[in-house]
Design an enzyme around this catalytic site. Structure first.
Site, PDB file in Angstrom:
ATOM      1  N   ARG A  42       0.867  -1.190   0.000  1.00  0.00           N
ATOM      2  CA  ARG A  42       0.000   0.000   0.000  1.00  0.00           C
ATOM      3  C   ARG A  42       0.896   1.231   0.000  1.00  0.00           C
ATOM      4  O   ARG A  42       1.674   1.445   0.923  1.00  0.00           O
ATOM      5  CB  ARG A  42      -0.899  -0.012   1.250  1.00  0.00           C
ATOM      6  N   SER A 111     -12.693  -4.295  -0.208  1.00  0.00           N
ATOM      7  CA  SER A 111     -13.043  -3.900   1.164  1.00  0.00           C
ATOM      8  C   SER A 111     -14.551  -3.733   1.270  1.00  0.00           C
ATOM      9  O   SER A 111     -15.154  -3.023   0.456  1.00  0.00           O
ATOM     10  CB  SER A 111     -12.381  -2.563   1.521  1.00  0.00           C
ATOM     11  N   LYS A 140      -6.302   4.217  10.098  1.00  0.00           N
ATOM     12  CA  LYS A 140      -7.237   5.017   9.295  1.00  0.00           C
ATOM     13  C   LYS A 140      -8.197   5.716  10.246  1.00  0.00           C
ATOM     14  O   LYS A 140      -8.997   5.065  10.911  1.00  0.00           O
ATOM     15  CB  LYS A 140      -8.025   4.110   8.337  1.00  0.00           C
TER      16      LYS A 140
END
Length: 210
Positions: A42, A111, A140
């Protein structure tokens, strides 16, 4: 390429925020030595060229350990480095569009946060699901924790592998027992550890109990 349940057991998601004494490459290798079963790269900040170079290097590393390599969000990079998988969020390209671009060989992870999103992802050709946030997370800030029972409801509704993500660490991992998840996706619990290899061995042993 079909997604095997065992790929999801201990799924490492990279985060450059945790790079310190080791390079990202060294961190990922430590995680692989510790037994991670999947690696997702990522990168939110790197330019395309640097991202691609890193993707090739880490994919080669994962091949040595016979572990599938996923790219987060960037379909172009996933195609160019011949990754085994691409993972997209709800705000990214729909799984059906991703499938048109990557063909049948690449695994698609999506997701999801509800049964409806999960069923739609499966209809659109998803091979595995990332479900969360399982617990509150610092990685997050804008993510809501799933309501009680939602993880199990999603797992019960689909017949593809499911990995739980969000705020999971050694102390709470076994609280996911009985939900039906095939494994856990971890960021800081792996890459924020002082000894990544040793930490992964412990996490893997816990994940095997799910």
């Amino acid at each position: 390429m079909k997604c095997a349940e065992e790929y999801m057991r201990l799924y490492a998601v990279t985060d450059r925020a945790w790079v310190g004494g080791q390079t990202l490459y060294q961190q990922v290798e430590s995680a692989l030595k510790g037994g991670v079963t999947c690696v997702q790269l990522r990168e939110k900040e790197l330019d395309e060229e640097a991202f691609l170079k890193e993707a090739f290097e880490l994919h080669d590393l994962c091949k040595k350990y016979n572990v599938p390599f996923f790219i987060n969000d960037n379909v172009d990079i996933a195609i160019r480095c011949h990754a085994e998988g691409i993972h997209v969020g709800q705000e990214d390209m729909a799984a059906a569009q991703v499938r048109q671009r990557v063909g049948d060989e690449m695994m698609i992870g999506v997701s999801v946060h509800s049964v409806e999103e999960a069923l739609e992802a499966v209809r659109h050709g998803a091979d595995c699901l990332g479900v969360g946030a399982a617990f509150s997370t610092h990685t997050k800030a804008d993510v809501d924790v799933l309501p009680e029972g939602m993880m199990k409801a999603i797992c019960d509704a689909v017949d593809i592998p499911v990995v739980a993500i969000g705020g999971i660490h050694k102390e709470n991992l076994l609280r996911l027992k009985g939900t039906g998840v095939n494994g856990v996706a971890l960021v800081s619990a792996i890459f924020g550890a002082e000894d990544i290899e040793a930490e992964c061995r412990e996490l893997k042993a816990l994940a095997e109990q799910l």
